[in-house]
Design a protein around this motif. Sequence first.
Motif, PDB file in Angstrom:
ATOM      1  N   PRO A   5     -12.284 -31.413  55.548  1.00 36.40           N
ATOM      2  CA  PRO A   5     -12.655 -30.047  55.148  1.00 36.40           C
ATOM      3  C   PRO A   5     -13.570 -30.060  53.926  1.00 36.40           C
ATOM      4  O   PRO A   5     -13.298 -30.751  52.949  1.00 36.40           O
ATOM      5  N   ARG A   6     -14.654 -29.302  54.007  1.00 36.24           N
ATOM      6  CA  ARG A   6     -15.600 -29.178  52.896  1.00 36.24           C
ATOM      7  C   ARG A   6     -15.489 -27.828  52.205  1.00 36.24           C
ATOM      8  O   ARG A   6     -15.956 -27.649  51.080  1.00 36.24           O
ATOM      9  N   HIS A   7     -14.910 -26.870  52.903  1.00 38.26           N
ATOM     10  CA  HIS A   7     -14.734 -25.509  52.374  1.00 38.26           C
ATOM     11  C   HIS A   7     -13.320 -25.069  52.746  1.00 38.26           C
ATOM     12  O   HIS A   7     -12.790 -25.470  53.802  1.00 38.26           O
ATOM     13  N   PRO A   8     -12.664 -24.268  51.892  1.00 42.69           N
ATOM     14  CA  PRO A   8     -11.291 -23.841  52.212  1.00 42.69           C
ATOM     15  C   PRO A   8     -11.139 -23.229  53.596  1.00 42.69           C
ATOM     16  O   PRO A   8     -10.089 -23.377  54.229  1.00 42.69           O
ATOM     17  N   ARG A   9     -12.167 -22.563  54.102  1.00 47.42           N
ATOM     18  CA  ARG A   9     -12.045 -21.954  55.438  1.00 47.42           C
ATOM     19  C   ARG A   9     -11.932 -23.011  56.537  1.00 47.42           C
ATOM     20  O   ARG A   9     -11.445 -22.725  57.633  1.00 47.42           O
ATOM     21  N   ASP A  10     -12.371 -24.221  56.251  1.00 46.20           N
ATOM     22  CA  ASP A  10     -12.245 -25.306  57.236  1.00 46.20           C
ATOM     23  C   ASP A  10     -10.784 -25.645  57.516  1.00 46.20           C
ATOM     24  O   ASP A  10     -10.476 -26.303  58.527  1.00 46.20           O
ATOM     25  N   LEU A  11      -9.882 -25.216  56.648  1.00 53.70           N
ATOM     26  CA  LEU A  11      -8.461 -25.507  56.844  1.00 53.70           C
ATOM     27  C   LEU A  11      -7.905 -24.827  58.087  1.00 53.70           C
ATOM     28  O   LEU A  11      -6.856 -25.240  58.604  1.00 53.70           O
ATOM     29  N   HIS A  12      -8.582 -23.804  58.574  1.00 56.10           N
ATOM     30  CA  HIS A  12      -8.131 -23.144  59.802  1.00 56.10           C
ATOM     31  C   HIS A  12      -8.208 -24.079  61.007  1.00 56.10           C
ATOM     32  O   HIS A  12      -7.615 -23.796  62.058  1.00 56.10           O
ATOM     33  N   HIS A  13      -8.903 -25.192  60.865  1.00 60.41           N
ATOM     34  CA  HIS A  13      -9.021 -26.156  61.955  1.00 60.41           C
ATOM     35  C   HIS A  13      -8.093 -27.359  61.754  1.00 60.41           C
ATOM     36  O   HIS A  13      -8.231 -28.367  62.456  1.00 60.41           O
ATOM     37  N   HIS A  14      -7.159 -27.241  60.823  1.00 71.39           N
ATOM     38  CA  HIS A  14      -6.244 -28.346  60.517  1.00 71.39           C
ATOM     39  C   HIS A  14      -4.793 -27.892  60.633  1.00 71.39           C
ATOM     40  O   HIS A  14      -4.473 -26.700  60.533  1.00 71.39           O
ATOM     41  N   GLU A  15      -3.914 -28.873  60.835  1.00 69.23           N
ATOM     42  CA  GLU A  15      -2.474 -28.643  60.692  1.00 69.23           C
ATOM     43  C   GLU A  15      -2.157 -28.628  59.194  1.00 69.23           C
ATOM     44  O   GLU A  15      -2.565 -29.522  58.451  1.00 69.23           O
ATOM     45  N   CYS A  16      -1.454 -27.618  58.741  1.00 71.29           N
ATOM     46  CA  CYS A  16      -1.096 -27.499  57.329  1.00 71.29           C
ATOM     47  C   CYS A  16       0.420 -27.348  57.200  1.00 71.29           C
ATOM     48  O   CYS A  16       1.051 -26.623  57.980  1.00 71.29           O
ATOM     49  N   VAL A  17       0.988 -28.042  56.237  1.00 76.82           N
ATOM     50  CA  VAL A  17       2.420 -27.917  55.945  1.00 76.82           C
ATOM     51  C   VAL A  17       2.566 -26.821  54.901  1.00 76.82           C
ATOM     52  O   VAL A  17       2.123 -26.971  53.758  1.00 76.82           O
ATOM     53  N   ARG A  18       3.181 -25.740  55.291  1.00 81.25           N
ATOM     54  CA  ARG A  18       3.215 -24.557  54.435  1.00 81.25           C
ATOM     55  C   ARG A  18       4.491 -24.520  53.582  1.00 81.25           C
ATOM     56  O   ARG A  18       5.462 -25.218  53.864  1.00 81.25           O
ATOM     57  N   PHE A  19       4.454 -23.666  52.564  1.00 80.43           N
ATOM     58  CA  PHE A  19       5.572 -23.547  51.630  1.00 80.43           C
ATOM     59  C   PHE A  19       6.081 -22.114  51.610  1.00 80.43           C
ATOM     60  O   PHE A  19       5.298 -21.165  51.488  1.00 80.43           O
ATOM     61  N   ARG A  20       7.403 -21.965  51.741  1.00 78.99           N
ATOM     62  CA  ARG A  20       8.022 -20.644  51.654  1.00 78.99           C
ATOM     63  C   ARG A  20       8.984 -20.620  50.474  1.00 78.99           C
ATOM     64  O   ARG A  20       9.849 -21.491  50.335  1.00 78.99           O
ATOM     65  N   PHE A  21       8.829 -19.615  49.611  1.00 82.13           N
ATOM     66  CA  PHE A  21       9.734 -19.452  48.472  1.00 82.13           C
ATOM     67  C   PHE A  21      11.131 -19.080  48.947  1.00 82.13           C
ATOM     68  O   PHE A  21      11.305 -18.564  50.056  1.00 82.13           O
TER      69      PHE A  21
END
Length: 294
Positions: free
Chosen positions: A181-197
């Motif tokens: 990813p070169r720009h934060p919007r590129d993250l939409h094309h990746h698997e991301c491990v998210r955090f929930r409070f």
Amino acid sequence: MATDNLTHLAAFAAVARHRSFRKAGAELALSTSAVSYAIRALEERLGVGLFHRTTRSVALTEAGQRLLERLQPALGQVHDALEEMNHFRAAPAGLLRINATRAAVQTQLGPRLAKFLLAHPDVRLELAQDDGLVDIVAGGYDAGVRLHESVPEDMVAVPLGPALRGLIVGAPAYLAGREIPRHPRDLHHHECVRFRFASGHLYKWQFERDGQALEIDVPGRLTLGDQNTILQAVVDGLGLAYVLEDSARPYLDDGRLVAVLEDWSEPFAGFAVYYPRQRQMSSALRAFIDLLRG
């Protein structure tokens, strides 16, 4: 006020805070049966029930809620009066209750606990780890530790440590064969491990570069509530994650993780210890803050 009445009221306030006779007893250094006796005696004296009790829960009755609301200011004044006497002691003493996020414990508090307790043998420290936004007054805590941006406006906040930085990290095995990813919007094309409070709020990843701020609700099949667990999931190749640089540094240094989008990761205000503005700082809390700032 008779001594037993004050003891009974203190027991009532502790049970109301914890919703537990056992936890109230631990706070007051009393047995569970002693706390139960104090509550029964208070209810008999007042002629009303203060708690709904089941085998699984403890909840305030309407009368109990009203009594708690009326008592809290007075008990706060009693607490302040007793704490003021500590200034005449040669050393801090008493119970110090702190509520902090797991990340704050890992990076700021944990490494200093032994030094603090060894330096102040008359202080008892209770440290609760909670990533949610906690009402420290209602919870009976002397202070909280959160990111500076999360400290309520009506609290006194004392900065701790340097500025922090969040990083997007991933395992080399995950990134192999994928477009970096070169720009934060590129993250939409990746698997991301998210955090929930703990409060239920899902964290949206925040970025800033050259005055431009972005907030991305990233995709991902895995959502966790603990930064250490998130780091392990990323090491295992399950995706990218947003973590504090301090927490990720050992993994970055030995090559288990690499950082991406570093040019979008600007420093932000770090942790702060905070306490009620209207309450006098206890000698134990003052010593604790002095150690953390040192």
